[in-house]
Design a protein around this motif. Structure first.
Motif, mmCIF file in Angstrom:
data_model
loop_
_atom_site.group_PDB
_atom_site.id
_atom_site.type_symbol
_atom_site.label_atom_id
_atom_site.label_comp_id
_atom_site.label_asym_id
_atom_site.label_seq_id
_atom_site.Cartn_x
_atom_site.Cartn_y
_atom_site.Cartn_z
ATOM 1 N N LEU A 108 -24.266 -20.882 -53.696
ATOM 2 C CA LEU A 108 -22.992 -20.247 -53.379
ATOM 3 C C LEU A 108 -22.090 -21.242 -52.651
ATOM 4 O O LEU A 108 -22.532 -21.907 -51.713
ATOM 5 C CB LEU A 108 -23.207 -19.017 -52.501
ATOM 6 C CG LEU A 108 -24.150 -17.940 -53.039
ATOM 7 C CD1 LEU A 108 -24.203 -16.764 -52.070
ATOM 8 C CD2 LEU A 108 -23.727 -17.478 -54.418
ATOM 9 N N LEU A 122 -18.546 -13.561 -51.536
ATOM 10 C CA LEU A 122 -19.950 -13.957 -51.598
ATOM 11 C C LEU A 122 -20.862 -12.754 -51.369
ATOM 12 O O LEU A 122 -21.906 -12.621 -52.028
ATOM 13 C CB LEU A 122 -20.240 -15.049 -50.579
ATOM 14 C CG LEU A 122 -19.476 -16.370 -50.747
ATOM 15 C CD1 LEU A 122 -19.934 -17.386 -49.706
ATOM 16 C CD2 LEU A 122 -19.629 -16.937 -52.151
ATOM 17 N N GLU A 126 -23.667 -11.231 -53.997
ATOM 18 C CA GLU A 126 -25.069 -10.939 -53.682
ATOM 19 C C GLU A 126 -25.413 -9.485 -54.009
ATOM 20 O O GLU A 126 -26.538 -9.199 -54.443
ATOM 21 C CB GLU A 126 -25.351 -11.267 -52.221
ATOM 22 C CG GLU A 126 -25.316 -12.764 -51.940
ATOM 23 C CD GLU A 126 -25.676 -13.114 -50.513
ATOM 24 O OE1 GLU A 126 -26.801 -13.593 -50.288
ATOM 25 O OE2 GLU A 126 -24.823 -12.892 -49.638
ATOM 26 N N VAL A 136 -30.799 -17.107 -54.207
ATOM 27 C CA VAL A 136 -29.815 -18.018 -53.618
ATOM 28 C C VAL A 136 -30.578 -19.084 -52.833
ATOM 29 O O VAL A 136 -31.224 -18.794 -51.833
ATOM 30 C CB VAL A 136 -28.837 -17.269 -52.700
ATOM 31 C CG1 VAL A 136 -27.882 -18.254 -52.032
ATOM 32 C CG2 VAL A 136 -28.055 -16.219 -53.494
ATOM 33 N N ARG A 139 -26.258 -22.561 -49.669
ATOM 34 C CA ARG A 139 -24.912 -22.079 -49.338
ATOM 35 C C ARG A 139 -24.168 -23.210 -48.656
ATOM 36 O O ARG A 139 -24.697 -23.818 -47.720
ATOM 37 C CB ARG A 139 -24.957 -20.897 -48.378
ATOM 38 C CG ARG A 139 -25.681 -19.666 -48.873
ATOM 39 C CD ARG A 139 -25.899 -18.697 -47.713
ATOM 40 N NE ARG A 139 -26.638 -17.531 -48.105
ATOM 41 C CZ ARG A 139 -26.094 -16.389 -48.514
ATOM 42 N NH1 ARG A 139 -24.776 -16.291 -48.548
ATOM 43 N NH2 ARG A 139 -26.836 -15.373 -48.866
#
Length: 280
Positions: A108, A122, A126, A136, A139
């Motif tokens: 992400l 974001l 999710e 994930v 980030r």
């Protein structure tokens, strides 16, 4: 404004990194005592002081003003018009789950630290992949900039050579990710989804260097802002919030999205236009 036969004065800072300049523009417009103010703030609070003491309606567009700060300053917000960023992110997540058949590793890419919109996008993403085997694994924030996103994506690809997909909180960052993926020779192996629907991203979806983008429509927000101003000055009671349209753009419909840009390529609801018609 032309269609509704009203006069509009429009100001904008040179960059999205000039909250003080934007506030100065608003102060100048407030000094002219307009009938209504439509503002799209850079941050949640940068325009609060500039709007202090304004008795005319304030229409908040695209990025929400902090309601607590506004109340403390005596600034009344008549309506918020903008994208449901959580819903937009969720749409992107559902598309990623479909592309990767519900399993894989993804990264992400967010915006600036302290941004209001990126965490919503974001978080929605999710939610969109909840219940799948998508994981994930990384980030990062890239300040909404293409070059920073490219550099970040290069490192992520090095750290996670089997990565299956990226979601970026705006299209400029998604384009930067696409630059890194292409340079790594993985354009056929990594799905990339952005959010905004800017022309470059639409072209990238058509070319196949981006898998999809979730388009939002600032053009419609601008129209709705004027409609809200006119309606409220005619005595209409405005809803607290109106969500502007969003649309998932993929290879199958990108030609339609390009043909109608900057307008939506699908019908959408405009309660403000209906409200305005009832006030003629």
């Amino acid at each position: 404004a032309r269609r509704l036969d009203v006069q509009a004065s429009i100001r904008a800072p040179a960059t999205n990194s000039d909250p003080a300049g934007q506030a100065a523009d608003v102060r100048a417009l407030v000094a002219r005592r307009n009938d209504c103010y439509a503002v799209a703030p850079i941050s949640a609070t940068n325009l609060v002081a500039a709007l202090r003491g304004v008795s005319r309606p304030v229409v908040n567009v695209n990025s929400p003003i902090d309601r607590t700060a506004a109340q403390r300053a005596g600034v009344g917000i008549s309506i918020y018009i903008g994208t449901d960023d959580f819903a937009a992110g969720r749409l992107a997540g559902a598309r990623m789950a479909s592309l990767l058949q519900g399993a894989g590793d993804i990264a992400l890419v967010g915006g600036r630290v302290g941004s209001i919109l990126a965490p919503l996008r974001l978080g929605g993403f999710e939610r969109g992949i909840r219940g799948t085997r998508l994981r994930v694994v990384e980030r990062v924030n890239a300040d909404y900039e293409r070059t920073k996103a490219q550099i970040a994506a290069e490192q992520i690809l090095e750290d996670h050579p089997r990565l299956d997909g990226f979601f970026a909180a705006n299209d400029l960052m998604a384009l930067g990710v696409a630059d890194a993926v292409r340079a790594a020779g993985k354009a056929d192996d990594v799905a990339i989804i952005g959010l905004d629907g800017i022309p470059e991203a639409l072209d990238a979806v058509r070319a196949g260097s981006m898998s999809a983008t979730v388009s939002q429509y600032p053009y419609v927000m601008g129209q709705m802002a004027v409609e809200a101003c006119v309606a409220v000055t005619r005595g209409a009671r405005l809803p607290a919030r109106v969500d502007a349209p969003i649309a998932l753009v993929t290879k199958s419909n990108v030609a339609d999205a390009i043909a109608t840009f900057p307008k939506p390529f699908r019908p959408y609801s405009d309660p403000l236009r209906r409200l305005l018609r009832g006030r003629r």
